[in-house]
Design an enzyme around this catalytic site. Structure first.
Site, PDB file in Angstrom:
ATOM      1  N   GLY A  24      54.200  33.214  55.737  1.00  0.00           N
ATOM      2  CA  GLY A  24      54.229  32.645  57.108  1.00  0.00           C
ATOM      3  C   GLY A  24      53.519  33.495  58.169  1.00  0.00           C
ATOM      4  O   GLY A  24      52.502  34.169  57.588  1.00  0.00           O
ATOM      5  N   TYR A  66      52.620  41.821  52.347  1.00  0.00           N
ATOM      6  CA  TYR A  66      52.030  40.635  52.042  1.00  0.00           C
ATOM      7  C   TYR A  66      50.695  40.467  51.352  1.00  0.00           C
ATOM      8  O   TYR A  66      50.267  40.114  50.386  1.00  0.00           O
ATOM      9  CB  TYR A  66      51.968  39.268  53.174  1.00  0.00           C
ATOM     10  N   LYS A  78      49.131  40.566  47.694  1.00  0.00           N
ATOM     11  CA  LYS A  78      47.932  39.535  47.231  1.00  0.00           C
ATOM     12  C   LYS A  78      46.838  40.382  46.443  1.00  0.00           C
ATOM     13  O   LYS A  78      46.259  39.911  45.455  1.00  0.00           O
ATOM     14  CB  LYS A  78      47.376  38.901  48.522  1.00  0.00           C
ATOM     15  N   ASN A 108      43.158  32.461  57.791  1.00  0.00           N
ATOM     16  CA  ASN A 108      43.550  31.630  58.890  1.00  0.00           C
ATOM     17  C   ASN A 108      43.609  29.916  58.957  1.00  0.00           C
ATOM     18  O   ASN A 108      42.514  29.511  59.737  1.00  0.00           O
ATOM     19  CB  ASN A 108      43.337  31.975  60.280  1.00  0.00           C
ATOM     20  N   ALA A 148      49.092  31.208  64.781  1.00  0.00           N
ATOM     21  CA  ALA A 148      48.742  31.283  66.180  1.00  0.00           C
ATOM     22  C   ALA A 148      48.403  30.084  66.539  1.00  0.00           C
ATOM     23  O   ALA A 148      48.801  29.332  67.632  1.00  0.00           O
ATOM     24  CB  ALA A 148      47.663  32.259  66.490  1.00  0.00           C
TER      25      ALA A 148
END
Ligand code: NAD
Length: 324
Positions: A76, A149, A153, A178, A193
């Site tokens: 998220g 997170y 990864k 992003n 964002a």
């Protein structure tokens, strides 16, 4: 025509990828816990199932599959990843998926596997200066991501590389920076964002104030979904086995991002800075290696991508407001 498995096919990037692979003439099987939220999947087959379950992976990752695109993850935006409340689930769920998928892909001798890593793997120490972050691929080690997170990864990047070294699994890995665009989550608590700010501006009246987490001087770059899909496919078609950034180099502050959205909406909006999870102070993609290795460069400017995203979120907000 290839027979392709897209894992995470109900998610934002996965659902766009399925459509592109279908348009390119492939037979596509999608797997996800959930169906795509905003439009029907275009996959030939869509299986609602849990990839943490090894039997599910064994059932669908067979020698009939030519390629796997592994996008499934518990993820998220900052509100989800940096609150600390989801740390165990994020690591445990995503690691289980990648352990299962890599194992089954080896067993089934799948020709090629794509794994979606993240810019969140880069060390925090290189991202303290908002004007000069370093996210070159080679700067990943010594590792020190700022979230669990990111640690998952980096573990999974290493897992797929080990599968490649020890079992000849043909792997391609990208670190996304992003990704945004229409049909991305915008009000689930997992939004990032650009979607969150488009929603706030769309819901605001002229001259309202919207809230921004932190002082808004933190910087990021944002990549439009169509460019992301182009990058994934270019990497999969290439012989490049190095991990590559797939991101935009058009870095802006979060304040500037909000201003661009407000200006596109033709609203005069004030910004109210409040405490909130913000992540590192600066992050930008560094595209020298990806451009040199596979010739990919993003085509859609931030202004253009935001305009297309705002239009879509504005229409979603209108529907929500109509329905009360
Ligand atoms: P998303 O959350 O929209 O998609 C991920 C999908 O994985 C979801 O639909 C979710 O239901 C599915 N999933 C989670 N756990 C599962 C399970 N146990 N079994 C089956 N499906 C499961 O996220 P996205 O933005 O489409 O991201 C896709 C991939 O790209 C993820 O691996 C993410 O970490 C990576 N990534 C995304 C961004 C970005 O900006 N969107 C940036 C960096 C990396």
């Amino acid at each position: 025509m290839k027979r392709i498995l897209v894992l995470g096919a109900g998610g934002f990037i996965g659902s766009h990828l399925v459509t592109r692979l279908k348009n390119n003439g492939h037979y596509v099987i999608g797997i996800d816990l959930k169906l795509p939220e905003f439009s029907a999947s275009t996959a030939d087959e869509f299986v609602q199932a849990d990839l943490r379950n090894p039997q599910i992976c064994e059932q669908y990752i067979t020698d009939e599959i030519d390629e796997i695109y592994q996008l499934a993850a518990d993820m998220g935006g900052a509100g989800y990843l940096f609150s600390g409340e989801n740390d165990f689930n994020v690591m445990h769920n995503s690691a289980l998926i990648n352990l299962n998928v890599s194992h089954c892909a080896i067993q089934a001798k799948v020709e090629k596997v794509f794994f979606s890593s993240s810019a969140c793997i880069y060390p925090q120490v290189n991202q303290t200066d908002p004007n000069n972050p370093n996210c070159e691929e080679s700067s990943a080690y010594p590792a020190d991501p700022d979230s669990e997170y990111g640690w998952e990864k980096i573990f999974s990047e290493r897992l797929y590389h080990a599968a490649s070294r020890n079992y000849d699994l043909n792997v391609r890995i990208a670190r996304f920076h992003n990704i945004y665009g229409p049909e991305g989550t915008w009000n689930s608590g997992k939004e990032k964002a650009p979607a969150a700010l488009c929603r706030k501006v769309a819901m605001a009246n002229q001259e309202d104030t919207i809230e921004i987490w932190g002082d808004g001087t933190q910087t990021r770059s944002f990549l439009f979904i169509d460019d992301c899909i182009d990058g994934i496919l270019a990497l999969m078609e290439s012989d490049c086995t190095e991990v590559l950034n797939i991101g935009s180099e058009e870095m802006v502050t979060i304040n500037r991002l909000a201003e661009m959205i407000a200006s596109h909406a033709e609203k005069s909006i004030a910004l109210n800075h409040i405490d909130g999870p913000i992540g590192v102070m600066g992050r930008n993609s560094e595209n020298s290696l990806v451009t040199k290795s596979i010739g990919w460069i993003p085509k859609v400017s931030l202004a253009e991508g935001l305009s297309r995203t705002y239009q879509w979120i504005d229409s979603q907000v209108a529907v929500m407001e109509q329905n009360g």
